[in-house]
Design a protein around this motif. Structure first.
Motif, PDB file in Angstrom:
ATOM      1  N   UNK A 399       0.792  -1.004   0.047  1.00 35.23           N
ATOM      2  CA  UNK A 399       0.058   0.079  -0.046  1.00 35.23           C
ATOM      3  C   UNK A 399       0.932   1.238   0.029  1.00 35.23           C
ATOM      4  N   UNK A 400       2.240   1.262  -0.220  1.00 33.93           N
ATOM      5  CA  UNK A 400       3.049   2.452  -0.229  1.00 33.93           C
ATOM      6  C   UNK A 400       3.881   2.192  -1.162  1.00 33.93           C
ATOM      7  N   UNK A 401       4.123   3.251  -2.086  1.00 30.64           N
ATOM      8  CA  UNK A 401       5.143   3.281  -3.142  1.00 30.64           C
ATOM      9  C   UNK A 401       6.156   4.289  -3.040  1.00 30.64           C
ATOM     10  N   UNK A 402       7.261   4.209  -3.111  1.00 33.14           N
ATOM     11  CA  UNK A 402       8.032   5.392  -2.987  1.00 33.14           C
ATOM     12  C   UNK A 402       7.854   6.425  -4.416  1.00 33.14           C
ATOM     13  N   UNK A 412       2.117   7.472  -0.711  1.00 33.20           N
ATOM     14  CA  UNK A 412       3.355   7.520  -1.141  1.00 33.20           C
ATOM     15  C   UNK A 412       3.967   8.970  -0.632  1.00 33.20           C
ATOM     16  N   UNK A 413       5.139   9.582  -0.776  1.00 34.22           N
ATOM     17  CA  UNK A 413       5.582  10.554  -0.100  1.00 34.22           C
ATOM     18  C   UNK A 413       4.947  11.637  -0.536  1.00 34.22           C
ATOM     19  N   UNK A 437      15.239  -1.180   1.438  1.00 37.02           N
ATOM     20  CA  UNK A 437      14.186  -1.568   1.585  1.00 37.02           C
ATOM     21  C   UNK A 437      13.682  -0.582   2.645  1.00 37.02           C
ATOM     22  N   UNK A 438      12.289  -0.444   2.618  1.00 34.49           N
ATOM     23  CA  UNK A 438      11.426   0.535   3.511  1.00 34.49           C
ATOM     24  C   UNK A 438      11.610  -0.137   4.948  1.00 34.49           C
ATOM     25  N   UNK A 439      12.035   0.506   5.941  1.00 41.82           N
ATOM     26  CA  UNK A 439      11.753   0.022   7.342  1.00 41.82           C
ATOM     27  C   UNK A 439      10.698   0.629   7.957  1.00 41.82           C
TER      28      UNK A 439
END
Ligand code: ATP
Ligand code: MG
Length: 562
Positions: A399-402, A412-413, A437-439
Motif C-alpha cells: 500500500x506504499x510506493x516511493x 506515497x511521499x 528496503x523500506x523500514x
C-alpha cells in the motif's frame, strides 16, 4: 431452502421436477416421492456428491417425500467405517436429515441372495467358471456378439448347488461368478450376461466374514431401491446405459407394488480441480495435500475447513441446476457463492498480511484511542467494535510506493490517505534499511479528520493495525489446487499431478486487530480489503491459524483476461 426456490421463476421446473409432478398427478407412485442418496463408503464426499445430496434430499423436501441414506457397501476391500462416518457428518453439515433411514446394501445381502436364487430357478442366471480375463476378452464389441459361456446352459440344479457352495466358501476368489442370462449379442454391452456376484474372501466392515460372495453394483443397486420402496432413483448420466439392466432385473423378479424407476442427470464437473475419488485418494495417500480435509480439496470436509458455509454450497448447487447433458461449471461460480454469503454474514476485521511499520510523528507517544468500527456494513444492527489506534502502526507493504505510477491512490511521499475508521495521514519521509528496503514510513495525521466526522475526502483508504495491540496469526493463503482448467488433460505419459499449482498454499504472518481475541475455530471473517478468512482447527491458545476462504474478488478472471 425456501430462499433458494425463489431464485427460479415460479412454474419453471427442472426435468426431474417435471417427471415427479407428472407422476404425482397421474398417481404413478401412489402419491409418494421417495429418493435416496447412495454413496459408496470408499472415500470422502466431494462437491459433486453435494450436488447429488442437495438434489435428492431437496426433491424429497419439495414434494413432501422422503430421502434415504444408503451406503452402497458392496466392495469390502475399498470401504471403511471412517468413510461411513465422514459421509454422515458431511450430509448433516450440509443441512439434510435422513431421519431413521440409514441403510446399507449389506443389510440386504441375504435378500439379494434369495432373489439371485430365484433368478437361477427361472433359468435367468447361471454360474460361470470362466476367469475374469476370459469374460472380459469374450465380451465382443458393440457390433460383434460376445462369446457364449460354455456354462451358460448348465442345468439349473447345478448352478443352484454351486452358487450355494460359492456362498459357503468352497471356492477361491475369481474361480466362479454368477451371471445373468440375457443376451450375448445385445448392442448394449451391459446386457451381455453381466456378472451379478463375485467371490471375494474379504472382511466387510459390517458383515465381517459372513459373506465371501459380494453382489455387483448393478445387481445390488436396483434391488436395494426396490426393497426400500424408492420411487425415483436418480443417478448420473453414465448409468443411462445401465438402465435396461436395472429394468431387466426388476422385470425378471416377481416384484409387487410400485417399481422404482431410474433417471439420469449430468454429473457436476468443475474446472481447476479433480473429482474422481481415485484421484483424490491418490492426492491424499501420496501426501500431495494434507488429508481429505485439506482446504484445497474439493471435498465437503475440505470446503468446510476452508470456510465454506452449507448455505453457500446449497446455493451453488441450486445455481448449477439440473442438466441432461455433460458440462463443466466454472470454479468461479462456487467462489462467487461463498463471497455472496460471507459478504452478508461475516464480521469485518483489520488484518495486515505483509506489514511495514508506519509512525505518526505528531501523535502523542503512549496515547491510545479506541475508534469505532462497524462490525458488518451489511448488517448495521450488529453494531460496532472498538479498534485501538496509536502512534506506531502497521500497514500493508504494497500500500506504499516511493515512486508511484499516476493512478496509485494509496500512500506515497507527500500524499494523503485515510486510515480506515481513523484519520487522514500524510507521508512525510521514509527510513530505509541497509538494502534499500523500506523500514519505516513516517507520517503526520490531521486531528480534524477523525472518521465519522464530516471532513474532507481523499481518494485512498488503507487498512492498518496498531503495533502494540495487534495479534499475530499464521495465515494460510490458499489458492486453486491446479492451475489449468482441466487437470486431467495431460500429454502421453503425463500425470494430472503435473498440473498442480505450486503456489496453492502460501503462508503469511498476519497482524490482526485485537477484537479477534476469543474467536473459535470455524469462525469466519472478512479481513477488510483482503478477503474472507476462517479460523483453522489447528489454532491453539498460543497461536491463531487462519485459512483464506476466498479473495475479495475473482483474481483469476482478471488474470485470464491478460
Ligand atoms: P467416483 O466416480 O469419483 O468414485 P462415485 O460416483 O462412484 O464417485 P458414489 O459414492 O458412488 O461415488 O456416489 C454417490 C452418489 O453421488 C451417486 O448417486 C453418484 O451418481 C453421485 N455423484 C457422484 N459424483 C457426482 C458428481 N460429480 N455430480 C453429481 N453427482 C455425483
Ligand atoms: Mg459409484
Amino acid at each position: 431452502m425456501k430462499e433458494e426456490d425463489k431464485s427460479k421463476p415460479a412454474g419453471s421446473l427442472n426435468f426431474l421436477e417435471q417427471i415427479i409432478t407428472k407422476d404425482l398427478e397421474e398417481g404413478n407412485t401412489q402419491g409418494r416421492v421417495h429418493t435416496r442418496f447412495p454413496p459408496e463408503p470408499n472415500g470422502y464426499l466431494h462437491i459433486g456428491h453435494a450436488k447429488s445430496i442437495c438434489l435428492n434430499f431437496g426433491l424429497a423436501i419439495k414434494y413432501n417425500g422422503k430421502c434415504n441414506l444408503r451406503f452402497d457397501d458392496t466392495n469390502p476391500t475399498k470401504e471403511s467405517l471412517e468413510y461411513v462416518n465422514s459421509i454422515k457428518k458431511d450430509i448433516r453439515w450440509l443441512g439434510f436429515d435422513w431421519e431413521e433411514r440409514e441403510y446399507y446394501a449389506s443389510d440386504y445381502f441375504e435378500q439379494l441372495y434369495e432373489m439371485a436364487v430365484s433368478l437361477i430357478k427361472k433359468g435367468r442366471a447361471y454360474v460361470c467358471e470362466m476367469s475374469g480375463e476370459e469374460i472380459a476378452a469374450g465380451r465382443g464389441t458393440p457390433s460383434t456378439p460376445g462369446r457364449i459361456s460354455p456354462w451358460r446352459d448348465r442345468p439349473v440344479e447345478e448352478s443352484l448347488d454351486i452358487f450355494e457352495r460359492m456362498r459357503n466358501g468352497e471356492f477361491p476368489d475369481g474361480s466362479k461368478v454368477l451371471r445373468a442370462k440375457i443376451d450375448m449379442a445385445s448392442p448394449n454391452m451391459h446386457m451381455r450376461d453381466p456378472v451379478m456376484y463375485r467371490i471375494m474372501h474379504a472382511k466387510h466392515h459390517r458383515t465381517d466374514d459372513n459373506w465371501c460372495i459380494y453382489p455387483m453394483y448393478d445387481w445390488a443397486h436396483g434391488q436395494s431401491d426396490y426393497i426400500e420402496n424408492i420411487t425415483h432413483s436418480i443417478c448420473t448420466l453414465e448409468f443411462e446405459v445401465h438402465r435396461p439392466l436395472y429394468d431387466w432385473f426388476l422385470d425378471n423378479l416377481d416384484v409387487a407394488g410400485t417399481r422404482p424407476r431410474q433417471f439420469e442427470f449430468a454429473r457436476l464437473n468443475l474446472n481447476y480441480t479433480v473429482m474422481s475419488k481415485r484421484k483424490l485418494l491418490e492426492l491424499v495417500e501420496g501426501g500431495y495435500v494434507n488429508g481429505w480435509d485439506d482446504p484445497r480439496m474439493p471435498t465437503i470436509s475440505g470446503l468446510r475447513r476452508r470456510g465454506y458455509t452449507p448455505a453457500a454450497i446449497r446455493a451453488f448447487s441450486d445455481k448449477v441446476g439440473v442438466a441432461k447433458r455433460e458440462n463443466v461449471i466454472d470454479m468461479a461460480l462456487l467462489e462467487h457463492c461463498i463471497r455472496e454469503d460471507l459478504n452478508k454474514n461475516a464480521e469485518r476485521l483489520l488484518c495486515v498480511l505483509d506489514p511495514v511499520k508506519l509512525i505518526i510523528d505528531n501523535y502523542p507517544e503512549g496515547q491510545t484511542e479506541e475508534l469505532e468500527a462497524i462490525r458488518n456494513p451489511e448488517r448495521p444492527e450488529e453494531g460496532h467494535r472498538m479498534v485501538p489506534f496509536s502512534k506506531t502502526l502497521y500497514i500493508e507493504r504494497n500500500d506504499f510506493m516511493e515512486d508511484p505510477p499516476k493512478k496509485f491512490f494509496r500512500l506515497s511521499p507527500g500524499k494523503e490517505v485515510r486510515l480506515k475508521y481513523a484519520y487522514i495521514i500524510k507521508c512525510e519521509n521514509v527510513v530505509k534499511d541497509e538494502n534499500g528496503g523500506i523500514r519505516e514510513i513516517h507520517c503526520t495525521y490531521d486531528p480534524e479528520t477523525k472518521s465519522g466526522k464530516n471532513t474532507r475526502k481523499v481518494k485512498g483508504t488503507l487498512h492498518w493495525v496498531s503495533a502494540d495491540h495487534a495479534v499475530e496469526a499464521e495465515v494460510r493463503l490458499y489458492d486453486r489446487l491446479f492451475d489449468v482448467e482441466d487437470p486431467t488433460d495431460v500429454p502421453e505419459g503425463g500425470d494430472f499431478k503435473d498440473n498442480m499449482n505450486p503456489a496453492s498454499l502460501q503462508t503469511a504472518s498476519g497482524l490482526i486487530e485485537p477484537s479477534v481475541n476469543g474467536s473459535a475455530p470455524g469462525e469466519r471473517y472478512q479481513f477488510e480489503r483482503t478477503g474472507y478468512f476462517c479460523i483453522d482447527p489447528d489454532s491453539s491458545d498460543e497461536k491463531l491459524v487462519f485459512n483464506r476462504t476466498a479473495s475479495l474478488r475473482d483474481s483469476w478472471a482478471k488474470m485470464n483476461k491478460k
